[in-house]
Design an enzyme around this catalytic site. Structure first.
Site, mmCIF file in Angstrom:
data_model
loop_
_atom_site.group_PDB
_atom_site.id
_atom_site.type_symbol
_atom_site.label_atom_id
_atom_site.label_comp_id
_atom_site.label_asym_id
_atom_site.label_seq_id
_atom_site.Cartn_x
_atom_site.Cartn_y
_atom_site.Cartn_z
ATOM 1 C CG HIS A 120 -0.372 0.245 2.526
ATOM 2 N ND1 HIS A 120 -0.105 -0.768 3.425
ATOM 3 C CD2 HIS A 120 0.021 1.387 3.145
ATOM 4 C CE1 HIS A 120 0.415 -0.251 4.521
ATOM 5 N NE2 HIS A 120 0.504 1.062 4.378
ATOM 6 C CG ASP A 150 -0.261 -4.129 2.724
ATOM 7 O OD1 ASP A 150 -0.081 -3.518 1.645
ATOM 8 O OD2 ASP A 150 -0.359 -3.550 3.817
ATOM 9 N N GLY A 223 3.507 6.059 8.659
ATOM 10 C CA GLY A 223 4.886 6.242 8.229
ATOM 11 C C GLY A 223 5.760 5.061 8.609
ATOM 12 C CG ASN A 224 6.379 3.166 12.522
ATOM 13 O OD1 ASN A 224 5.879 4.007 13.248
ATOM 14 N ND2 ASN A 224 7.627 2.747 12.667
ATOM 15 C CB SER A 225 3.225 1.457 6.377
ATOM 16 O OG SER A 225 2.034 1.613 7.100
ATOM 17 C CG LEU A 281 -5.743 -27.459 2.094
ATOM 18 C CD1 LEU A 281 -4.680 -28.471 2.505
ATOM 19 C CD2 LEU A 281 -6.426 -26.846 3.312
ATOM 20 N N GLY A 282 -6.539 -26.989 -1.480
ATOM 21 C CA GLY A 282 -7.578 -27.713 -2.201
ATOM 22 C C GLY A 282 -8.612 -28.328 -1.283
#
Length: 478
Positions: A120, A150, A223-225, A281-282
């Site tokens: 993001h 993300d 801002g830490n993202s 996995l299915g």
């Protein structure tokens, strides 16, 4: 033991116990005598600090800046020669273009200049720049930007080697472990905060639809993202992603993507892929409720119940059958489907894992192959064109396959078509991920059926679709 290790050991011990010795109770003849407070016995105990860890990791922390130019529609008078002679190139004082910017943090994880940050932070940006801790700045190329986790991987366009951090083992984390969050909150500059792991396998964070998160009370702010969550060994165990807040500030509830997921994305980037290959996995799993636990003869609700299995899937090849209860993944306990996903979806493909399964009162061990979801049948995309009163104008649909279902986070079905891009049909309420079941009472099994259906021109359109497990029926026209 090195000086750094001794400092970390003392630091961790003192953070847990401080300098207060526990006092034993005076009651009971068998209880030990109370310990007294003691003076620190070494200089290291007086100067306890996380500085050695920070000093080691800080050079690899970066600031990430993204920008894109948005075209703004100019007033028609600005192109008129008559008005132009009055206003000139300044127009009415309103710029025709607007620059959209974003900022976040990141961490260098490879000396060649590979940087991990959040999707993001750079999503939709046409230009990305990275500023290192020593103030060097480089343009960066987006190698992978994975919305589902993300996470994004950038490549610095400059001469290396660059100071790189180590990726640690997030699966070795336990609730209560000390962690450090680093980044550039509010653009004030590199900042360090400290806390503990508050919880693991959090999925109700409202961040992405894919994996579980590490929850921490280390202060994380805007801002830490994209910055790292680090353990006391200086290893990156998570990528800071979001906070739970009602005011925009930190409330002690932050979330980080586990480093096991970050490693999967990073390895995909190193392999030259622009997409992340994840294991499939299915099988459909559900939570074991109290009633289900009673019916299965379990002492308490635990594990992930297998509700259904897809033909020719890894789950079927492993021998899973409906009614099985998965209780561990390669020796790591599983309490619910979220816990299973925490340990499963970060695994690299082309390997295998062991599953402990409760079946009929007995525990059996199964070997599950780790394979990516196949794209069978082929997508064969079809885009609807113009038709009178048609609600499908501009919609692009593809055949539903396990790979498409995984990519769009929808439930796989044996056949059908899914809306990849609604286009102009969005104004009629269609969404990406809608599975079209029938049009005008005609089953839509593949994109060929859709291609025939949209080209008709009926007075009324009757549409049946599946949206996130709910079957909806609607009519258009008249």
């Amino acid at each position: 033991m090195s000086a750094l290790s001794r400092a970390l050991t003392v630091s961790a011990a003192l953070l847990v116990a401080s300098v207060w010795a526990p006092l034993a109770s005076a009651q009971g003849a068998n209880q030990e005598a109370a310990q007294t407070r003691v003076v620190p016995g070494a200089r290291e105990e007086v100067l306890m600090s996380l500085a050695p860890v920070v000093r080691e990791i800080a050079p690899s922390i970066v600031n990430v800046y993204g920008s894109r130019v948005e075209q703004r529609q100019a007033h028609p008078f600005l192109d008129d020669p008559f008005f132009g002679q009055f206003f000139g190139e300044r127009g009415f004082g309103v710029p025709r273009d607007r620059v959209q910017r974003s900022a976040g943090s990141g961490v260098v994880v490879d000396p060649s200049g590979l940087v991990i940050t959040n999707h993001h932070v750079i999503a939709g940006m046409t230009e990305v720049k990275v500023s290192l801790a020593d103030r060097r700045e480089y343009p960066a190329k987006v190698v992978i930007s994975d919305e589902r986790s993300d996470l994004a991987v950038l490549k610095l366009e400059g001469e290396g080697p660059f100071p790189a951090a180590r990726l640690g083992d997030s699966e070795a984390l336990e609730v209560g472990d000390f962690v450090i969050a680093l980044g550039n909150p509010f653009g004030v500059g590199q900042t360090v905060t400290q806390g503990i792991v508050s919880a693991l396998a959090r999925t109700q964070a409202g961040i992405s639809d894919f994996q579980s998160f590490i929850q921490t009370d280390a202060a994380i702010n805007p801002g830490n993202s994209g910055g790292p969550l680090v353990d006391l060994n200086g290893d990156v165990v998570g990528i800071n992603t979001a906070i739970f807040t009602r005011s925009g500030g930190n409330h002690g509830i932050g979330f980080a993507v586990p480093s096991s997921v970050a490693r999967l994305v990073l390895e995909s980037a190193r392999g030259g892929s622009s997409v992340v290959r994840r294991p499939w996995l299915g099988a459909r799993l559900q939570t074991v409720s109290q009633d289900i636990a009673h019916g299965l003869g379990l002492p308490r609700p635990l594990g992930a119940l297998v509700a259904s299995v897809v033909n020719d899937s890894p789950a079927m090849k492993a021998g899973l059958v409906p009614g099985d209860v998965i209780t561990s993944v390669s020796g790591r306990p599983v309490d619910d489907p979220d816990g299973f996903g925490y340990h499963f979806y970060s695994r690299p493909v082309d390997g295998e894992i062991s599953l402990a399964v409760l079946r009929g009162g007995d525990t059996v061990t199964l070997t599950l192959p780790l394979a990516a979801a196949p794209e069978r049948p082929a997508r064969d995309p079809v885009t609807a064109g113009e038709r009178p009163r048609s609600p499908f104008i501009g919609a692009t649909v593809v055949n539903l396959s396990p790979a498409v279902a995984e990519e769009m986070a929808i439930t796989y079905a044996d056949n059908g078509v899914v809306i990849l891009d609604p286009g102009a049909s969005a104004r009629f309420g269609f969404r990406a991920g809608d599975i079209l079941l029938s049009i005008n009472d005609r089953d839509i099994a593949n994109t060929g059926d859709f291609d025939t259906a949209w080209q008709s021109a009926p007075r009324f359109w009757r549409v049946t679709l599946n949206r996130q497990g709910r079957v909806l029926r609607t009519e258009f026209g008249g």
